[in-house]
Design a protein around this motif. Sequence first.
Motif, PDB file in Angstrom:
ATOM      1  N   GLY A 192      45.005  28.870  48.323  1.00  0.00           N
ATOM      2  CA  GLY A 192      44.575  29.010  46.933  1.00  0.00           C
ATOM      3  C   GLY A 192      43.130  29.435  46.775  1.00  0.00           C
ATOM      4  N   GLN A 193      42.446  29.637  47.900  1.00  0.00           N
ATOM      5  CA  GLN A 193      41.065  30.106  47.847  1.00  0.00           C
ATOM      6  C   GLN A 193      40.994  31.574  48.254  1.00  0.00           C
ATOM      7  OE1 GLN A 193      38.683  27.445  50.263  1.00  0.00           O
ATOM      8  NE2 GLN A 193      38.894  25.763  48.797  1.00  0.00           N
ATOM      9  N   GLY A 194      39.952  32.232  47.828  1.00  0.00           N
ATOM     10  CA  GLY A 194      39.774  33.636  48.193  1.00  0.00           C
ATOM     11  C   GLY A 194      38.309  33.962  48.329  1.00  0.00           C
ATOM     12  N   ARG A 195      38.028  35.038  49.060  1.00  0.00           N
ATOM     13  CA  ARG A 195      36.630  35.434  49.320  1.00  0.00           C
ATOM     14  C   ARG A 195      36.430  36.875  48.882  1.00  0.00           C
ATOM     15  NH1 ARG A 195      35.206  33.654  54.849  1.00  0.00           N
ATOM     16  NH2 ARG A 195      34.707  31.799  53.638  1.00  0.00           N
ATOM     17  N   ASN A 224      41.171  37.998  43.237  1.00  0.00           N
ATOM     18  CA  ASN A 224      42.352  38.784  43.625  1.00  0.00           C
ATOM     19  C   ASN A 224      42.875  38.361  44.996  1.00  0.00           C
ATOM     20  OD1 ASN A 224      42.755  40.290  41.283  1.00  0.00           O
ATOM     21  ND2 ASN A 224      41.271  41.857  41.890  1.00  0.00           N
ATOM     22  N   HIS A 225      41.969  38.070  45.904  1.00  0.00           N
ATOM     23  CA  HIS A 225      42.402  37.588  47.221  1.00  0.00           C
ATOM     24  C   HIS A 225      43.079  36.220  47.109  1.00  0.00           C
ATOM     25  CE1 HIS A 225      39.503  40.344  49.675  1.00  0.00           C
ATOM     26  NE2 HIS A 225      40.662  40.941  49.409  1.00  0.00           N
ATOM     27  N   ALA A 226      42.540  35.368  46.235  1.00  0.00           N
ATOM     28  CA  ALA A 226      43.095  34.018  46.124  1.00  0.00           C
ATOM     29  C   ALA A 226      44.518  34.027  45.571  1.00  0.00           C
ATOM     30  CB  ALA A 226      42.196  33.156  45.233  1.00  0.00           C
ATOM     31  N   ILE A 227      44.789  34.962  44.658  1.00  0.00           N
ATOM     32  CA  ILE A 227      46.110  34.924  44.010  1.00  0.00           C
ATOM     33  C   ILE A 227      47.002  36.087  44.428  1.00  0.00           C
ATOM     34  CG2 ILE A 227      45.189  33.674  42.013  1.00  0.00           C
ATOM     35  CD1 ILE A 227      45.415  36.212  40.359  1.00  0.00           C
ATOM     36  N   GLY A 228      46.472  36.991  45.235  1.00  0.00           N
ATOM     37  CA  GLY A 228      47.285  38.110  45.689  1.00  0.00           C
ATOM     38  C   GLY A 228      47.615  39.092  44.582  1.00  0.00           C
TER      39      GLY A 228
END
Lengths: 750, 293
Positions: A446-449, A726-730
């Motif tokens: 659930g995290q993104g960078r 966007n990375h966190a949620i695809g």
Amino acid sequence: MRDAVTNRFKVIGTRSVRPDGIEKVTGQANYGADYSLPGMLWAKVLRSPHAHARITSIDLSAALAMPGVHAAITSDVFPDLKAGMEDSGEGEVDFHDLSCNVMARDKVLYHGHAVAAVAATSERIAEQALAAIKVDYEVLPHVVDIGVAMAADAPVLHQDMFTVGLAEPAAAPSNIASRSEISQGDLAAGFAQADIIVERSYRIPTAHQGYIEPHACVVSVNQDGQVDIWASSQGHFMVRDYTSKVLGVAVGSIKVTPAEIGGGFGGKTTVYLEPVAAALSARSGRPVKMVMTREEVFRATGPAAAGIVNVRIGARDDGKLTAMDSEVILDAGAYKGSPAATGARCMYAPYNCDNRRTVALDVVTNTAKTAAYRAPGAPQAHLGVECVLNEIADSLDIDPIDLRLLNAVDEGDRAFFGAKYRAIGLKQTLEAAKAHPNYHRPLANGQGRGVAVGFWFNFGLQSSATINVHEGGTVAVITGNPDIGGSRASMALMAAEALGVPLETIKPHIADTESVGYNDLTGGSRTTFASGWAVINAAEKIVESCRQRAAALWEVDVETVSWADGAAVCAGHDPLTLAQLAAKADVTGGPLTASASLNAKGAGPGFAVSLCDVSVDRDTGKVDIISFTALQDVGKAIHPGYVEGQMEGGAVQGIGWALNEEYIFDSQGRLENPGFLDYRMPVASDLPMIDTVIIECPNPGHPYGVRGVGEPPICAPMPAVTTAVNHAIGAHLTTLPLTPERVLAALDSL
Amino acid sequence: MTVSRFYSPQSIAEATAILRQQSGCQVLAGGTDLLVQMRNGVKQPEYIVDIKEIPGIRDVTLTNQGLTLGAAAPAQSVTERPDIAAAYPGLVEAIDMIGSTQIQGRCSVGGNLCNASPAADTVPALIAVGAVCHVVGGEGVRQVRVEDFNTGPGENCLKRDELLISLFIPRPGVGSADAYLRFTPRTEMDIAVVGAGVSLSLDPMGTVSAARVAIGAAAPTALLVEEAAAAIIGTTLEESALAALAAAAGAAASPISDKRGSAGYRTKVVGVMARRAAQIACDRAQQRQRRAH
């Protein structure tokens, strides 16, 4: 490199106590609204209730008849200025537009547009008098969205506006004020070489700078026509010059005394109140004070431009960029002059690529005239390029920092905007980001960078400084730019360094427009660079004078006298300190004083990198920033604490713009959130501590290696945050702000 | 904004007499809503009746029977009491969400209720814990349940000469606890997009024996949602029960779309807040049961 630079200096680079700190923390410093004069009146502005309307009549008589009302005006009192751009120092200004924005002429162009003003013995009477002014409007169709404003059937704001910069002269008036294009290489060939092409369209909302101090001034016009202004601004010489234009009064008849400034971020680079207060003071014979409410600040002062940024980038499998094609459409508000072309010139600045083009469109809408906001135009433009680069990196499975290092500009490269780079610290900054522990922190579910680069040119322009050495060795350093981000501290540090004296002996002052040479306003991150350089030059003149005076006292050749640690030194003589020389000034040629002025060239570009980690609540769409790292090449940090403050502030403002800040309009074009409750800037508890990393690649164009630092920090956060989400949620969200509602909708549609 | 007279009645009888005799009165407690509304022209009362001088109206009393909150007691006088937070953690969380530290020194729970904002944080929390209003007027005294007190946005059931004097909240039993959650884009200094308060009781086996679920900012007034409570009574809050509770909360919502959130978003998220609040209340009730043993 860094150590070599650090060792050169004794005082600069230290975290000294702020010279203006005690006054400010004890509440004694005087901001715009703190000034009062005997006999002063209060003035208030009547503002348009419509987003777009023709003014058919204004009747001031009932207001003027009210007890306590001393003057009331409409735009009739201002000269009808000729349309056309004039160079004003840091950019071109159309003073006809500026005058119409100060007070509407035939049409109101946005809800909140000034229509008339009243001066009365109290604020309350002035407010009641506004209600007595009768204005008849013919309401016109309005448009507040740039996408809609460009359509052929959109309501046209200015019947005399024909798009400039088209291949064929425009046949009909349009809301597109201008089109400008820069291109190099062969786009088609570049895209043909690409193994991957990513194309996206981004929407950025209108955002306000959110400075804590509302616009405020006191103006007194004397019987002999002398105009005295006390005002908070980013440049009191600008206030003088712009007020002079709008009033049709000679610059020499106006004196502006700067108040302390409670934030500006580019938003206080024009005038709204001063010409109005001056006209009311001239009519009433009394000083006039004006202070905007927060609602007026939101409705009627320049926010940052909303934007549409379309980006198409091609790259080879190895990550080498082959083609970049972009369109930057920015909202100017009611009058032309958005920073679309400026943003377009920034967006490719960090990268080499042979084939590329930008198209910039400046579009007007029925919204408040936009103003500068830290690196105007660049954050919007960078959002598009940086997010697309991250998508390319993802697709090619290349580390996003490696992708940037592969394409990064370096010394000797020619920038997209034309200049050839001297020493720059982009690669160092990227390497530092890559090595930072925050870049290697494992991410939970659930995290993104996100990673992004930002760029700003930095400006030089005109600055002046005067140094007076007093008996006892106290040194007054007099400059003419408001202290908006710790510039008194910077000026004092540089003066102490150049003179070789203890910092405590330096007293920095900010003088009015009559008491120091001309200074362009504080903008473009120019003050520490250019005004600091004027201070260094003035200090070097003092040193030179001291050497001559010492030589005369010692009866030796001046060439045998050197200057070390704040004293004249010559073999066979006891050193003469600055204090000792000041005490003997009367017998060595008179007061010890020097002034220096310059139009500074050689501003070094600034590059910044943002690293951002987010966590997304999948049930509500709420984004939490869990880590944010701001890295920046600052040339030389004169006061590292205030440089970090600039980096942290830019990060926070960029995060706010990415996540929650936006102007919300109703169907009538009225701003629905003109206050800090619903214009949601982040509060302290919304944010983690911002980690900062100062990189020092000295600017070869400045005696101490200084680069501007105030603007690159806001350029990279929006794309870094957007990519992280966007990375966190695809997903591929491209419309800001990334409100919980928007993020949840994206999650639901996956 | 022109107020022609400011009253400071020293008794309930004096206050209700003023309200009865003068039209155009506005009751003032902490003033954190009223002064803002007067400044922006939403309210322009001719007379202001400051009730803070009425004896006892700012008192906060916790006994074995329950909590009595004087209608003008500042929020701070509740939030600074650990014994109240221990008994009603959800209610105190809701009170602590109002404004800022400075605001909480002035604003009252009673005023928050009377202001009748659909988004007020304390109202769903009060409904969840079964709070009852003590109302006094010219015609005597009456008790009104909080869920029946407000009648629409900015409107409550008080007659012209009636005053809210205090709120009474019964003391929860050993296996009972409450929780309140709201959703805001920011962590503080914000207004609820939606909110949900839940109180529940567990039997010795850990099954929910009683529950009250209330939602805020999801309808013209805060609502007691009996269907949502029914969805968890007799369960151990297993996933299907929580899903049914969330669905019932969403089904009860009839929110508006505005700058703070669309109706669709509010409907979705009110269920999320309700199920999370239920889980927190349940965890707290279990802790209390363990401590009691």
